[in-house]
Design an enzyme around this catalytic site. Structure first.
Site, PDB file in Angstrom:
ATOM      1  CB  VAL A  90      45.990 -34.398 -41.672  1.00 41.89           C
ATOM      2  CG1 VAL A  90      46.992 -35.552 -41.644  1.00 41.89           C
ATOM      3  CG2 VAL A  90      44.956 -34.568 -40.569  1.00 41.89           C
ATOM      4  CB  ALA A 148      46.941 -31.345 -55.544  1.00 41.49           C
ATOM      5  CD  GLU A 165      47.920 -47.453 -38.206  1.00 40.37           C
ATOM      6  OE1 GLU A 165      46.785 -47.465 -37.694  1.00 40.37           O
ATOM      7  OE2 GLU A 165      48.667 -48.439 -38.219  1.00 40.37           O
ATOM      8  N   GLY A 182      43.132 -42.174 -36.018  1.00 44.12           N
ATOM      9  CA  GLY A 182      44.068 -41.057 -35.947  1.00 44.12           C
ATOM     10  C   GLY A 182      45.490 -41.548 -35.763  1.00 44.12           C
ATOM     11  CB  ILE A 223      45.620 -45.155 -32.031  1.00 42.84           C
ATOM     12  CG1 ILE A 223      45.202 -44.066 -31.052  1.00 42.84           C
ATOM     13  CG2 ILE A 223      45.846 -46.472 -31.309  1.00 42.84           C
ATOM     14  CD1 ILE A 223      43.862 -44.335 -30.388  1.00 42.84           C
ATOM     15  N   GLY A 262      36.839 -25.511 -30.227  1.00 43.43           N
ATOM     16  CA  GLY A 262      37.399 -26.173 -31.401  1.00 43.43           C
ATOM     17  C   GLY A 262      37.390 -27.694 -31.330  1.00 43.43           C
ATOM     18  CD  GLU A 282      34.666 -29.840 -38.039  1.00 42.35           C
ATOM     19  OE1 GLU A 282      34.513 -28.749 -38.631  1.00 42.35           O
ATOM     20  OE2 GLU A 282      35.711 -30.486 -38.075  1.00 42.35           O
ATOM     21  CE  LYS A 301      37.840 -41.837 -37.192  1.00 41.83           C
ATOM     22  NZ  LYS A 301      37.768 -40.813 -36.119  1.00 41.83           N
ATOM     23  N   GLY A 318      43.600 -34.618 -34.660  1.00 44.76           N
ATOM     24  CA  GLY A 318      44.639 -33.603 -34.533  1.00 44.76           C
ATOM     25  C   GLY A 318      45.552 -33.666 -35.736  1.00 44.76           C
TER      26      GLY A 318
END
Lengths: 435, 435
Positions: free
Chosen positions: A17, A46, A130, A135, A137, A188, A191, A206, A307
């Site tokens: 991300v 960083a 957010e 994600g 949405i 993918g 994990e 969440k 994603g």
């Protein structure tokens, strides 16, 4: 354009991300400046390892391993490192210095959210997240602002893409859990160590964030009941299909009103969802948040739950919002936990259940089962019996759909059924949501 | 609680939405005060007729016919009267006096939006209108804030409940337009004069509002191409069903990039939508806004697009947001029209089409049709021919699916087909969206 103020933006973390956030910020700078009313200067990124391979090219001179130093003088800090420490310390440092924070760190929020919000309140700064709830949405603003004049009654949400991908393929192909998981890992979607996803930890974080917002109540992670999907097998999904249901891993957050005493229940578990329900048509790795509100009725928010580039969209939306506020003046939106409703233990949850039993096929068995349920205050809505050929001693499979029952009653009743002498095996017990 | 500031709230209009807003505001006052950080004092409700029958009981002493006087000294004005005048004058008066405005008036926004936003900007006030775009569905904040760091490529939206109800029933029952419309009128889903809904005027207003927000561009109502559903018949829907499509009235707002030259296209018309598309499963009077963004990917926002109490939820959400901002300080969110992209005429829209023709069933006809299409730069993706028994002179029905073509080319080509001598009748031409 030239008279825009300049805001110093520090980015912590350049994973899937973070690297997309850096790329979009550098690429769309002028357009974002017009929308924010400020130049968003990325002053540094960083990272742990300057030479690690990344999804996008970040100019070498922006990279640093000295996060603490990067924070000094920043107006806005974007944290996408994940994990509790050192993320927590960095964000507290940033907030104490008056910076606004944008984070996608659900683990941190679900465990140390109140500490961060409190630190922000002290200096009139704000924490935006957010990207942490579903994600890409947009769900935080709808819950916090659009529904601010309404009363959320229930949220049912598919907030983990990996498990939805696995369950969806099991449903479409009749495949078994282990096979689809292995394939998901190869592609993918899962994990190498899939625990956080398949055991429901990610969804529980969440759920805590969504429930906190929806019910204006601090919901600690350990108040969220959590079950994963490792016990879901092909037979269970096939049985669900036969009666018009699909199995989804749901985060359920609901408001309860027991004779005027309000409370909430927050739980993550596999559930049977009727195929006509909008959540049933959420396929693949997509996510969706279904919200039932007193006035607004039923709403659903659908999209990509994960994603790199998709989630980066949510981060940049927060960034522009924060920048606008810094330019416009005024204090940030604090967290509202004024309701602080009690959170019920799982035993006090109430929902419908599907109980699947293998019993001896002889007279009197159904009566015993029905009697045990009645004694346990579990009322039967539907019952279906099929004979399983089994040599001399034929067996029957009973699929019982209950009316709404108390979880504790249900558990006790299932224990009583197992001990009744007529039940060979409790095949499965699944909650039914959203009927 | 006692140390909250008091904000004076004036309500203009007490129709189906206004009366619910008044009721919820009076009923949930303390809870809303906690969320807003201010007491929201409903100081009056302006109506035309003090004695009219209303959906909820509003205390008589709050009612007034003197709207202008009610506005004086108000902090927040909620306008739910509808229509252009006197709503426009009242809101300008309120904004000029420094009040914030919440409105659900799509006709006013689509025609005089820029004037209102300009007046608000002058005094640092704001205009909120969540209820004007898609009823109870939170879409304004997601577009304005959550996607502020992203680029919306396309919106496809079902924003009119009446027409979706009619088309859905036609699809489910095979019924004809006039019959379903009559039934919808009887059941209260359609007005006695259904023109605003069935001719697409209501959807066009909402399309103008959504496109303005999504593309940071002022989109005047007359730049929105508009077609209604009165020409949709049972045969058309049946033909669509056969090839896996459903007919929906869509508001399509899309960004175009022709060799680096950006522009937008905004249009409302019936369209064929593939049954697997999330929009196809929006049933009854529900609405949904499907958004394709560069980074976020595909998102969908689903819920009730109309209804008094549902829409009141959106109004109250705006009210609480506005109140928070008045308490927190800072200027309001202005409208962003910095992109101001050119808006293409309908002739320059590009999409796929389904052309249904009745032709003579003789050799050479298909070659002529195909040649005419090729000459017109309309490329064929699929073609299906069925024979229609017609006495001696048999006819054939050709259903042609095109690749993406320019609307003007398509129109010219359909004219050329009609004049070709081999086409007996152009049965229908429908755009195909979202493939």
């Amino acid at each position: 354009m030239t008279d825009y103020r300049r805001l110093r933006v520090a980015l912590l973390g350049a994973g899937s991300v973070g690297s997309q956030v850096a790329a979009l910020l550098l690429q769309h700078g002028p357009e974002l400046a017009d929308r924010a009313g400020a130049h968003l200067d990325l002053v540094g990124v960083a990272v742990r390892d300057l030479d690690a391979k990344r999804d996008t090219d970040i100019p070498r001179e922006l990279l640093t391993t000295d996060a603490e130093r990067l924070l000094v003088g920043s107006d806005i800090v974007i944290e996408l490192m994940g994990g509790i420490e050192p993320a927590r310390s960095y964000l507290l440092q940033a907030l104490n210095a008056g910076a606004d924070v944008v984070t996608g760190n659900k683990a941190l929020l679900a465990t140390h959210g109140p500490e961060l919000f409190e630190a922000a309140d002290q200096v009139g700064a704000s924490v935006h997240y957010e990207a942490a709830a579903a994600g890409a949405i947009p769900i935080i603003r709808p819950l916090r602002d659009s529904l601010a004049g309404d009363r959320v009654q229930r949220i049912m949400a598919i907030v983990n893409g990996t498990t939805n991908y696995i369950l969806d393929r099991m449903d479409q192909e009749g495949a078994d859990y282990a096979d689809v998981l292995a394939d998901a890992q190869r592609l993918g979607y899962a994990e190498a160590d899939p625990t956080a996803d398949v055991e429901g930890y990610d969804a529980a974080q969440k759920a805590a964030i969504l429930a906190s917002l929806a019910f204006h109540t601090t919901v600690p992670l350990d108040a969220v009941h959590r079950e994963g999907i490792t016990g879901v097998d092909a037979a269970m999904i096939e049985a669900a299909r036969k009666v018009g249901y699909v199995v989804k891993l749901l985060a359920v957050c609901e408001r309860r009103d027991d004779a005027g005493v309000e409370s909430i229940s927050v739980r993550v578990h596999p559930a049977l969802v009727r195929r006509e329900h909008p959540l049933a048509s959420v396929h693949g790795a997509n996510n969706a948040v279904f919200v039932q509100a007193e006035a607004a009725g039923n709403l659903m928010f659908y999209g990509a739950g994960a994603g790199g580039v998709q989630t980066a969209s949510a981060v940049l939306g927060d960034l522009v919002s924060v920048a606008r506020r810094r330019i416009a003046g005024g204090v940030g939106v604090g967290e509202s936990t004024r309701a602080n409703l009690p959170i019920l233990p799982i035993g006090r949850a109430r929902t419908r259940y599907q109980i699947t039993l293998e019993v001896d096929d002889r007279s009197g068995v159904l009566a015993t089962v029905a009697g045990t349920l009645a004694d346990g205050h579990v009322s039967i809505a539907t019952v279906e019996q099929t004979i399983i050929p089994n040599g001399e001693q034929a067996r029957a499979r009973l699929v019982i759909g209950t009316h709404i029952a108390l979880e504790q009653d249900l558990e006790d009743t299932v224990d009583a059924l197992a001990a009744s002498g007529v039940v060979e095996r409790v095949v499965s017990v699944l909650r039914m949501e959203g009927d």
